[in-house]
Design an enzyme around this catalytic site. Sequence first.
Site, PDB file in Angstrom:
ATOM      1  CE1 TYR A   1      -3.012  -3.033   0.065  1.00  0.00           C
ATOM      2  CE2 TYR A   1      -3.457  -2.651   2.379  1.00  0.00           C
ATOM      3  CZ  TYR A   1      -3.661  -3.373   1.214  1.00  0.00           C
ATOM      4  OH  TYR A   1      -4.509  -4.455   1.223  1.00  0.00           O
TER       5      TYR A   1
ATOM      6  CG  LEU B   1     -17.989  -0.519   3.145  1.00  0.00           C
ATOM      7  CD1 LEU B   1     -17.407   0.796   3.666  1.00  0.00           C
ATOM      8  CD2 LEU B   1     -19.431  -0.682   3.619  1.00  0.00           C
TER       9      LEU B   1
ATOM     10  CE  LYS C   1      -9.109   4.959   2.565  1.00  0.00           C
ATOM     11  NZ  LYS C   1      -9.723   6.106   1.849  1.00  0.00           N
ATOM     12  CB  SER C   2     -13.448   5.185   6.237  1.00  0.00           C
ATOM     13  OG  SER C   2     -13.848   6.539   6.128  1.00  0.00           O
TER      14      SER C   2
ATOM     15  NE  ARG D   1     -16.861   8.360   4.114  1.00  0.00           N
ATOM     16  CZ  ARG D   1     -16.853   9.525   3.491  1.00  0.00           C
ATOM     17  NH1 ARG D   1     -17.920  10.289   3.483  1.00  0.00           N
ATOM     18  NH2 ARG D   1     -15.776   9.936   2.869  1.00  0.00           N
TER      19      ARG D   1
ATOM     20  CG  ASN E   1     -17.551   2.189   8.094  1.00  0.00           C
ATOM     21  OD1 ASN E   1     -18.700   2.434   7.720  1.00  0.00           O
ATOM     22  ND2 ASN E   1     -16.484   2.514   7.378  1.00  0.00           N
TER      23      ASN E   1
HETATM   24  N1  NAP Z   1      -5.844  -8.742   0.543  1.00  0.00           N
HETATM   25  C1  NAP Z   1      -6.142  -8.053  -0.527  1.00  0.00           C
HETATM   26  O1  NAP Z   1      -5.778  -8.402  -1.666  1.00  0.00           O
HETATM   27  C2  NAP Z   1      -6.955  -6.796  -0.378  1.00  0.00           C
HETATM   28  C3  NAP Z   1      -7.527  -6.199  -1.522  1.00  0.00           C
HETATM   29  C4  NAP Z   1      -8.308  -5.059  -1.330  1.00  0.00           C
HETATM   30  C5  NAP Z   1      -8.471  -4.526  -0.065  1.00  0.00           C
HETATM   31  N2  NAP Z   1      -7.865  -5.106   1.020  1.00  0.00           N
HETATM   32  C6  NAP Z   1      -8.015  -4.534   2.371  1.00  0.00           C
HETATM   33  O2  NAP Z   1      -9.401  -4.310   2.633  1.00  0.00           O
HETATM   34  C7  NAP Z   1      -9.594  -2.936   2.968  1.00  0.00           C
HETATM   35  C8  NAP Z   1     -10.980  -2.476   2.552  1.00  0.00           C
HETATM   36  O3  NAP Z   1     -11.174  -2.615   1.172  1.00  0.00           O
HETATM   37  P1  NAP Z   1     -11.203  -1.379   0.155  1.00  0.00           P
HETATM   38  O4  NAP Z   1     -10.427  -0.262   0.729  1.00  0.00           O
HETATM   39  O5  NAP Z   1     -10.782  -1.912  -1.180  1.00  0.00           O
HETATM   40  O6  NAP Z   1     -12.747  -1.023  -0.005  1.00  0.00           O
HETATM   41  P2  NAP Z   1     -13.988  -0.791   0.986  1.00  0.00           P
HETATM   42  O7  NAP Z   1     -13.577  -0.835   2.397  1.00  0.00           O
HETATM   43  O8  NAP Z   1     -15.068  -1.694   0.501  1.00  0.00           O
HETATM   44  O9  NAP Z   1     -14.409   0.701   0.581  1.00  0.00           O
HETATM   45  C9  NAP Z   1     -13.592   1.793   0.868  1.00  0.00           C
HETATM   46  C10 NAP Z   1     -14.262   3.031   0.260  1.00  0.00           C
HETATM   47  O10 NAP Z   1     -15.519   3.225   0.896  1.00  0.00           O
HETATM   48  C11 NAP Z   1     -15.618   4.551   1.418  1.00  0.00           C
HETATM   49  N3  NAP Z   1     -16.329   4.434   2.696  1.00  0.00           N
HETATM   50  C12 NAP Z   1     -15.904   3.835   3.843  1.00  0.00           C
HETATM   51  N4  NAP Z   1     -16.852   3.876   4.797  1.00  0.00           N
HETATM   52  C13 NAP Z   1     -17.903   4.522   4.237  1.00  0.00           C
HETATM   53  C14 NAP Z   1     -19.180   4.864   4.737  1.00  0.00           C
HETATM   54  N5  NAP Z   1     -19.560   4.572   5.967  1.00  0.00           N
HETATM   55  N6  NAP Z   1     -20.025   5.539   3.899  1.00  0.00           N
HETATM   56  C15 NAP Z   1     -19.656   5.858   2.635  1.00  0.00           C
HETATM   57  N7  NAP Z   1     -18.453   5.529   2.116  1.00  0.00           N
HETATM   58  C16 NAP Z   1     -17.580   4.870   2.910  1.00  0.00           C
HETATM   59  C17 NAP Z   1     -14.189   5.017   1.578  1.00  0.00           C
HETATM   60  O11 NAP Z   1     -14.084   6.401   1.405  1.00  0.00           O
HETATM   61  P3  NAP Z   1     -13.504   7.370   2.563  1.00  0.00           P
HETATM   62  O12 NAP Z   1     -12.126   6.905   2.896  1.00  0.00           O
HETATM   63  O13 NAP Z   1     -13.539   8.710   1.915  1.00  0.00           O
HETATM   64  O14 NAP Z   1     -14.462   7.253   3.721  1.00  0.00           O
HETATM   65  C18 NAP Z   1     -13.476   4.280   0.447  1.00  0.00           C
HETATM   66  O15 NAP Z   1     -13.567   5.021  -0.746  1.00  0.00           O
HETATM   67  C19 NAP Z   1      -8.451  -2.234   2.252  1.00  0.00           C
HETATM   68  O16 NAP Z   1      -8.266  -0.920   2.702  1.00  0.00           O
HETATM   69  C20 NAP Z   1      -7.325  -3.184   2.540  1.00  0.00           C
HETATM   70  O17 NAP Z   1      -6.853  -2.999   3.872  1.00  0.00           O
HETATM   71  C21 NAP Z   1      -7.135  -6.241   0.880  1.00  0.00           C
END
Ligand code: NAP
Length: 289
Positions: free
Chosen positions: A57, A206, A247-248, A253, A257
Amino acid sequence: MAASSASIPPVPFRFTTKVGLGTWHYGERGSERRAEIAALLGALEAGYKLIDTAEMYAAGRAESLLGEALRAFGAGKRAQLQIVSKVLPSNGSADGTVRACEQSLKRLGCDYLDLYLLHWEGGHAFEVTLEGMLRLHQQGKIRAWGVSNFDQRALTRWALAEKRAGVPGRCATNQIYYSLLARGAEFDLLAAMQEQKMPLMAYTPLGSGSLASEPRLRALAAARGLSAAQLALSWCLRQPDCVVIPKSSNLVRIRENLKAAGISLDQDCLKAIDAIYPPPRSRQALAML
Ligand SMILES: NC(=O)c1ccc[n+]([C@@H]2O[C@H](COP(=O)([O-])OP(=O)(O)OC[C@H]3O[C@@H](n4cnc5c(N)ncnc54)[C@H](OP(=O)(O)O)[C@@H]3O)[C@@H](O)[C@H]2O)c1
């Protein structure tokens, strides 16, 4: 194998919480540095006990920002937290795994990781990555290891590598893409993991944020006094032995969450969700981001 399994504790790793914080995309914009450290510190102060990060990251900068927030939070509180990081498959040789973990620890300013994952399967044999994990475990640099983006076949092969190394059943989790937009694992993978008592770490719960503004989810959630994001997270958490890591970098938020940990959805709600996002009817390739 150079490392011995004598020091592997008999009690498997367990998550102490249901909602953790993801850190993908932290550290990507220098202009956000202060705000992002404040968000991470805010998350720790709000009660997040589980933080997910990776050497990948922002090329290590997400770990560095988290390290700054951890220092501000107070070294004495480190033991309350579970910090998870991941080794890139290209670093997955035995020596490479050890080196990558040491670099992550340096950026985080920590003595150990609670959990260290192979980010996805790459070119190195599982046996050699596992040897690196065992060495790290023996040196006290990781409390447990696990994998990410593994389908059933890969999990079976990893289990075989653990058996050969004399540490069967130690893989502490499989972190996979699991959300309303990615239900494929429900067909077979989740049952296989539950049989092995392996917790599910659901990433991108999300749908990268898209589920939080989906009108039908918003309506279902509003009728229950929830946000759509809370609905999407608590839907994942209906799975046994599951943690979600949204992630946020927005403190409102982040707090919103965290509350998903205490929500359980009624059967009518679950049925309505199934009608929008149906469960899988056949085996599917594991979704990956
Ligand atoms: N192992 C792997 O290969 C892998 C792959 C992908 C992800 N991950 C891990 O999983 C974590 C989460 O996945 P992700 O970051 O891809 O996506 P996610 O958590 O599904 O979505 C993150 C997005 O949602 C927004 N968000 C968060 N809470 C919200 C809420 N309550 N209301 C509205 N929008 C909201 C965030 O914006 P804001 O920040 O502006 O709130 C961000 O743009 C990653 O950060 C990482 O640590 C692991």
